[in-house]
Design a protein around this motif. Structure first.
Motif, mmCIF file in Angstrom:
data_model
loop_
_atom_site.group_PDB
_atom_site.id
_atom_site.type_symbol
_atom_site.label_atom_id
_atom_site.label_comp_id
_atom_site.label_asym_id
_atom_site.label_seq_id
_atom_site.Cartn_x
_atom_site.Cartn_y
_atom_site.Cartn_z
ATOM 1 N N THR A 411 57.963 40.233 60.288
ATOM 2 C CA THR A 411 58.626 39.133 59.586
ATOM 3 C C THR A 411 57.599 38.042 59.313
ATOM 4 O O THR A 411 56.644 37.878 60.086
ATOM 5 C CB THR A 411 59.780 38.543 60.423
ATOM 6 O OG1 THR A 411 60.324 37.414 59.727
ATOM 7 C CG2 THR A 411 59.305 38.081 61.799
ATOM 8 N N LYS A 412 57.751 37.351 58.223
ATOM 9 C CA LYS A 412 56.949 36.145 58.059
ATOM 10 C C LYS A 412 57.439 35.133 59.082
ATOM 11 O O LYS A 412 58.606 35.120 59.448
ATOM 12 C CB LYS A 412 57.068 35.619 56.630
ATOM 13 C CG LYS A 412 56.170 36.411 55.674
ATOM 14 C CD LYS A 412 56.078 35.771 54.310
ATOM 15 C CE LYS A 412 56.986 36.510 53.351
ATOM 16 N NZ LYS A 412 56.859 36.027 51.963
ATOM 17 N N SER A 415 60.568 31.322 56.413
ATOM 18 C CA SER A 415 60.931 31.542 55.014
ATOM 19 C C SER A 415 61.603 30.274 54.513
ATOM 20 O O SER A 415 61.672 29.278 55.227
ATOM 21 C CB SER A 415 61.897 32.717 54.910
ATOM 22 O OG SER A 415 63.164 32.333 55.412
ATOM 23 N N LYS A 416 62.095 30.324 53.300
ATOM 24 C CA LYS A 416 62.766 29.129 52.770
ATOM 25 C C LYS A 416 64.019 28.778 53.577
ATOM 26 O O LYS A 416 64.524 27.666 53.496
ATOM 27 C CB LYS A 416 63.107 29.324 51.289
ATOM 28 C CG LYS A 416 63.973 30.529 51.011
ATOM 29 C CD LYS A 416 64.224 30.694 49.501
ATOM 30 C CE LYS A 416 64.930 32.016 49.247
ATOM 31 N NZ LYS A 416 65.204 32.271 47.830
#
Lengths: 545, 545
Positions: A411-412, A415-416
């Motif tokens: 996963t990053k 995120s936004k």
């Protein structure tokens, strides 16, 4: 004492349905009264919604039966993928649902649960749901889909055999009624091959249109970002090469797609061909084509088919399981067994992970279910054969177990929607709201061996305790709350101890993580590399064409 | 680049074999040159040795091929049950073996490993071996057995379907050659039912005699001892009733048989009918008949058949999975999946357990393998549905997992060979001697939730740590070395905390554990209770008859 009530009930139902069938063949236009004849209130009903193959015609017909005649059905739908699947509950035909994956219907499902329109029996991983078909969810009626039938009811499923045999067998051998919708009915002996014997099938009906199919496992390389590429490079070098991972599965998503497209470039540069990623349990991902063509892949066992991959898989029978007719043979049950017991690594993406490593894609009011991930993403204590990769994971707990499966979550770090790592999963709250006994966790923290973000790799299998586990996650999520739980000194120690690796620790320059590294940058390039065998699905073709 | 080497190889082999076959039919007398035609050195070869159904004719023929032509085979034999299976190695035809269970051949196997006559690929649990058939042990040739074939190669397996479909599919769809020995060849359309489609089968051959079958799962009630009865009573009250166990599997042995025969008596007395032991994944144990007849059992999913149980299972289609022809349908792969994911409890006997709860039946120089026990006897982290019994086992570790499967191991605290609990399993030494990467442990200690001896029950799932675990075992093995590791005060504390229960804690009097409590005291009584449907196998009939 009567010991064959089920057989008698089946005979009665079939007698009632006799007016709508000639032999096994039911008229397309008579499907609604036919279903009303074979169904009884409270029945357990399998409705085939696989990933690729849905009994859409039967699903629609079922929504139209008279709810005064047919109600309180307990629906068993592996993948809830169509409006009709939930319409059944709005219309008072069904009351309980048992499923594995909900995809696009996940939000509506959550709403309907909140409104008490539907009762969830349980969310299962696929193999779990199949297992229960033989224990306490044995179906009275099984509604399935196939490509073709002959007049004896023999079925040809093309490359989407998926779980149909496992579903049909549970009904066919316990006096259930098996009904197959097919795209075409052919003469005796005219099927390309028999995927399900006619003796298992009570009725066939030609659907008003062929069952729909979506390219669910197609990831367009054009949408792969540099962060995916960097994470992919780290994974190849810092996990696959480090542990010598030969057999594996990738979940759906751009993370896996990036790795598949990096093997023939970055992987080749590292001299890893033939040493890693040779044996796959995988849907026929188009993004695997460049690696296949470059000679990386020995074998692929597929869960289901994939739109556009028909001719390619048929032309690569050394790699894929195919029938004598040439067409791919998939089998979700066999592939899930292979994925549980036969491979060394599962890699999947997640949307959210807690500080203990538990992860879930149930977020934001969606009851999505997890499909195969809980099965692939756990290490069975029943495995007894060993490999280098497996042994590298030997538990630190004093267990005699010889190793573990590698379970990699990517996963990053944010995120936004915010940080990926959270103190408590949304799933906990959602599960509570839905009145579930257990929070809908996809993969349990104790089963996760590696977490990869764009910042680095946390080798969780090396954590001495829960606290260190959290700190290792903090090392690869700097700049988010969990990151503040670990100090610089500790980060340095964990890097030295190889509990955490940053790109530079792996001699990988983030600047090198460019799209040029991908073996193909578009689906069209993949089609070219396949020698024209892969056909880009309509939905993915450039608008200008 | 050539992408269909396997297909070409298959075509070449079949061309070579053409002289020995008419269509799919191979002459019984030509089986040896036929096998020499279709086999190549180094092939991976499945040789069906299931529990009940062995391809004995093909096994014998294979021992007679010329080792100059056919050698270095990698044999995949789920159950090594016949002399021929190991003769292959003595004769230089095969070099490596991959298996799950060795039974009567376990001692010879250990000797041959020590002499380097055979190399063990790995010991697997059944489901693991099936999984690998689709990943890295995909067979070139698959030699199976069935009851009948028609001229198109459609197979009827009777009530011993077992793992044949799973074995055949892996070969049939990867350009392997599938050869079935059958007891009888019938005309087209004359099979009672089709268990395996003819398209999966390349050759059929009539065996010189029907495949042999042993009553492996028959336990004579006459041999059940009072210790089994006492343990069974404690298990019913202190485990099954306490946790509300509805779905379960019993391993082979007198421990499970005693429980099965106590349900209609002791279980009934406790008012447990309908509350426990309703849904089974089980071979068709004759000792379950009294419970079935008394209305205890809702459903049984069977791994395989059992000699003498044909007519009984056929006459109880509400309970057993049967085909339209009436005959039981078994399926070991489906049943193992059901046993892994669909049931709440596994109960099995063990011969030896270490102080951590690890257990093994590998003792005294036998490399026995474990069949299904490692799969049934572990709690999959992939399960997501819950039951009361499952939730009672919720981990104490902080895991988010909602529960665990109950894994019950039974053993008398000592036997004539010494204490059952030992500091180190014989398996550790035997594994080391055989050069294995991992000790051949049957069930890992961390997976065991309950241990039952004639002295009492240790509720291991309640142990706070490894030390307490050992002490709990000590409580139920007083008078043996591990018993001396716990003091009287600690025993009292653990009884109060319900971590350990003695018979009196469960209000069970050991004096009540008499054979009169058994619902049937002999196989003849069971046959009577079955209304004459169960036929006592020859081997078990009284000599005087």
């Amino acid at each position: 004492m009567i010991w064959d009530k089920e057989r008698r009930s089946k005979a009665e139902r079939m007698e009632k349905a006799a007016g709508y069938a000639k032999g096994k063949r039911v008229g397309t236009g008579e499907i609604i009264p036919f279903l009303e004849s074979i169904l009884r209130p409270g029945d357990r009903v399998v409705l085939e919604g696989c990933n690729q193959k849905q009994a859409a015609f039967l699903a629609e017909a079922l929504t139209k039966v008279n709810p005064e005649k047919v109600h309180d059905l307990n629906m068993i739908i592996p993948s809830i993928s169509r409006d009709e699947h939930l319409d059944l509950f709005d219309r008072g035909i069904a009351s309980e649902i048992n499923f594995s994956f909900a995809g696009v219907q996940s939000r509506r499902l959550a709403e309907m649960v909140a409104e008490n329109t539907v009762k969830i029996g349980a969310i299962h991983t696929y193999l779990e749901l199949y297992g229960r078909l033989y224990v306490d969810l044995t179906p009275n009626v099984c509604l399935i889909a196939a490509d073709k039938a002959d007049s004896n009811g023999n079925l040809y499923t093309g490359y989407n055999t998926e779980e149909t045999p496992m579903l049909a067998e549970a009904a066919a051998f316990k006096s259930g009624i098996v009904v197959a919708q097919v795209n075409e009915i052919v003469g005796e002996g005219d099927l390309p091959r028999v995927d399900i014997p006619g003796g298992w099938v009570d009725y066939i009906v030609k659907a008003d249109e062929p069952y729909p199919m979506e390219p669910l496992f197609t990831r367009d390389p054009a949408r792969i970002q540099e962060a995916h590429i960097l994470m992919g490079m780290m994974t190849i070098k810092g996990i696959y090469a480090k542990h010598g991972v030969e057999s594996l599965n990738h979940g759906i998503g751009y993370n896996g797609a990036a790795i598949e497209l990096l093997l023939p470039t970055f992987g080749d540069y590292l001299g890893l061909k033939g040493k890693i990623c040779t044996n796959w349990v995988l849907n026929p991902h188009p993004t695997l084509i460049p690696a296949v063509e470059a000679g990386w892949v020995k074998q692929v066992c597929a869960f289901g088919g994939e739109l556009g991959m028909e001719r390619y898989t048929a032309a690569r029978s050394d790699i894929f399981f195919t029938g004598k007719d040439g067409m791919l043979r998939s089998n979700r049950a066999a592939a899930q067994v292979a994925g549980l017991y036969g491979i060394d690594l599962f890699l999947g993406g997640t949307l959210q992970m807690d500080y203990e490593g538990n992860s879930s894609t149930v977020t934001g009011g969606r009851l999505s279910g997890f499909g195969g991930a809980p099965n692939m993403g756990n290490s069975t204590g029943g495995r007894r054969h060993t490999t280098k990769a497996w042994r590298d994971m030997a538990p630190l707990t004093g267990s005699m177990a010889s190793g573990r499966k590698l379970v990699v979550q990517m996963t990053k770090s944010q995120s936004k929607y915010g940080p990926a790592f959270v103190p408590e999963l949304d799933a906990v709250r959602i599960g509570r709201k839905a009145g579930m006994d257990a929070a809908p966790v996809m993969v349990y923290g104790e089963d996760v061996t590696h977490v990869v973000t764009e910042q680095g790799i946390a080798y969780l299998y090396q954590a001495q305790n829960a606290e260190e586990r959290t700190k290792m996650l903090g090392c690869i999520a700097q700049g988010t709350p969990v990151g503040s739980m670990v100090g610089n000194g500790e980060i340095e120690r964990m890097r030295r101890e190889e509990k955490v690796a940053y790109p530079q620790d792996l001699a990988i320059s983030p600047d090198a993580a460019k799209r040029e590294l991908l073996a193909a940058k578009s689906l069209e390039e993949i089609a070219d590399l396949s020698g024209g065998l892969y056909r880009v699905p309509e939905q993915f073709r450039k608008k200008s064409e």
